[in-house]
Motif scaffolding. Structure first.
Motif, short mmCIF file in Angstrom:
data_model
loop_
_atom_site.label_atom_id
_atom_site.label_comp_id
_atom_site.label_asym_id
_atom_site.label_seq_id
_atom_site.Cartn_x
_atom_site.Cartn_y
_atom_site.Cartn_z
N ALA A 195 -3.57 -6.98 2.52
CA ALA A 195 -4.68 -6.06 2.76
C ALA A 195 -4.19 -4.64 3.02
O ALA A 195 -4.77 -3.67 2.53
N SER A 196 -3.09 -4.50 3.77
CA SER A 196 -2.58 -3.18 4.11
C SER A 196 -2.03 -2.46 2.89
O SER A 196 -2.32 -1.28 2.66
N VAL A 197 -1.22 -3.16 2.10
CA VAL A 197 -0.63 -2.54 0.92
C VAL A 197 -1.72 -2.20 -0.10
O VAL A 197 -1.72 -1.12 -0.69
N LEU A 198 -2.65 -3.11 -0.30
CA LEU A 198 -3.74 -2.85 -1.23
C LEU A 198 -4.56 -1.65 -0.79
O LEU A 198 -4.90 -0.78 -1.61
N GLY A 199 -4.85 -1.55 0.50
CA GLY A 199 -5.64 -0.43 1.00
C GLY A 199 -4.94 0.90 0.85
O GLY A 199 -5.50 1.86 0.33
N ALA A 200 -3.68 0.98 1.27
CA ALA A 200 -2.94 2.24 1.17
C ALA A 200 -2.69 2.64 -0.27
O ALA A 200 -2.81 3.81 -0.64
N ASN A 201 -2.35 1.67 -1.09
CA ASN A 201 -2.11 1.94 -2.51
C ASN A 201 -3.36 2.48 -3.18
O ASN A 201 -3.32 3.48 -3.91
N ASP A 202 -4.50 1.85 -2.93
CA ASP A 202 -5.76 2.32 -3.49
C ASP A 202 -6.13 3.69 -2.95
O ASP A 202 -6.69 4.53 -3.68
N GLY A 203 -5.86 3.92 -1.66
CA GLY A 203 -6.16 5.21 -1.07
C GLY A 203 -5.42 6.34 -1.75
O GLY A 203 -5.99 7.39 -2.07
N ILE A 204 -4.13 6.13 -2.00
CA ILE A 204 -3.33 7.16 -2.66
C ILE A 204 -3.77 7.36 -4.10
O ILE A 204 -4.05 8.48 -4.55
N ILE A 205 -3.85 6.26 -4.85
CA ILE A 205 -4.13 6.37 -6.29
C ILE A 205 -5.53 6.93 -6.54
O ILE A 205 -5.71 7.88 -7.32
N ALA B 204 7.40 4.98 -2.32
CA ALA B 204 7.84 4.65 -0.95
C ALA B 204 7.04 3.48 -0.40
O ALA B 204 7.59 2.58 0.26
N LEU B 205 5.73 3.47 -0.65
CA LEU B 205 4.89 2.37 -0.17
C LEU B 205 5.28 1.06 -0.84
O LEU B 205 5.36 0.02 -0.18
N GLY B 206 5.51 1.11 -2.15
CA GLY B 206 5.92 -0.10 -2.85
C GLY B 206 7.22 -0.66 -2.33
O GLY B 206 7.37 -1.88 -2.15
N MET B 207 8.17 0.21 -2.04
CA MET B 207 9.46 -0.24 -1.51
C MET B 207 9.32 -0.77 -0.09
O MET B 207 9.97 -1.75 0.29
N LEU B 208 8.46 -0.12 0.71
CA LEU B 208 8.23 -0.60 2.08
C LEU B 208 7.60 -1.98 2.08
O LEU B 208 8.01 -2.86 2.86
N ALA B 209 6.62 -2.19 1.20
CA ALA B 209 5.98 -3.50 1.11
C ALA B 209 6.97 -4.56 0.63
O ALA B 209 6.98 -5.69 1.12
N ALA B 210 7.81 -4.19 -0.34
CA ALA B 210 8.81 -5.12 -0.84
C ALA B 210 9.81 -5.48 0.25
O ALA B 210 10.21 -6.64 0.39
N LYS B 211 10.20 -4.49 1.05
CA LYS B 211 11.13 -4.73 2.15
C LYS B 211 10.53 -5.68 3.17
O LYS B 211 11.19 -6.62 3.63
#
Length: 232
Positions: free
Chosen positions: A20-30, A190-197
């Protein structure tokens, strides 16, 4: 004699909030960056750009929260219906349910006699939990939590959407589109790498995947904005 237990740390307990967090932040940026780039490409000034960005932030956060709540609530309703049906079956046909549970363990490679003993002992301890976990696939770590998912989506969308807004606020007018594009891509990677980490996944793959789709979305939107601005 002391006993030493092997301690393992798994990441599957993070799946619900991480998704939910990654989806929300990713959508917010894009979504916010794309909207602002489209508006900027149509020759809008900074004030119009900021109004569009704020509107995108508020509308997107509310939409994400409502959509996530409805979606996860539907999952929760399905889980509760399955659990209620299982309660009835355990009450009316306990022997059949025990055989069913034993057959699940047998299919996984446990000897039939041992599988029946395991099923009997687990059902004596907590029959519904045993069937929920092994028959229905419902675990405590993955159970639907609508309110948590809605709040996480709204907050993370807002956080993600705020990044392009801040960029538009401080970037020089002549560098507005370039600054929005570059910083938004940087935030996405950065968000993608943080989520992957956090999830234990490969960092490079996540960075490339998020960066590619983000660049494509922003490029298409900016192109349409430019065309619309020229025609109108």
């Amino acid at each position: 004699m002391s006993r030493h237990y092997h301690s393992e740390h798994h990441r599957n307990d993070r799946i619900g909030w991480l998704r939910a967090s990654v989806l929300g932040a990713n959508d917010g940026i894009i979504s916010t960056a794309c909207l602002m780039l489209g508006v900027a490409a149509a020759n809008a000034d900074r004030s119009e750009l900021l109004v569009a960005g704020v509107a995108a932030l508020v509308a997107g956060a509310m939409s994400m929260a409502a959509g996530e709540y409805v979606s996860v609530s539907s999952q929760s309703d399905t889980e509760q219906a399955d659990l209620e049906r299982e309660r009835v079956e355990l009450r009316d046909q306990p022997a059949a349910e025990q055989r069913e549970l034993a057959s699940i363990y047998t299919a996984r490679g446990v000897a039939p006699e041992l599988a029946m003993q395991v099923a009997q002992q687990l059902m004596a301890h907590d029959a519904l939990s045993a069937h929920a976990r092994d028959e229905l696939g419902i675990h405590d770590t993955s159970a639907a939590q609508p309110v948590q998912a809605a709040i996480a989506s709204a907050l993370t969308f807002s956080a993600g959407a705020a990044l392009p807004l801040v960029t538009a606020l401080i970037a020089p007018p002549s560098m507005l589109i370039a600054s929005l594009t570059a910083t938004s891509l940087l935030f996405l990677i950065a968000l993608g790498m943080l989520a992957a980490k956090a999830g234990g996944a490969p960092l490079l793959r996540a960075a490339v995947r998020v960066g590619f789709w983000g660049a494509l979305a922003m490029g298409v939107t900016a192109g349409i904005g430019k065309l619309f601005g020229t025609v109108v």
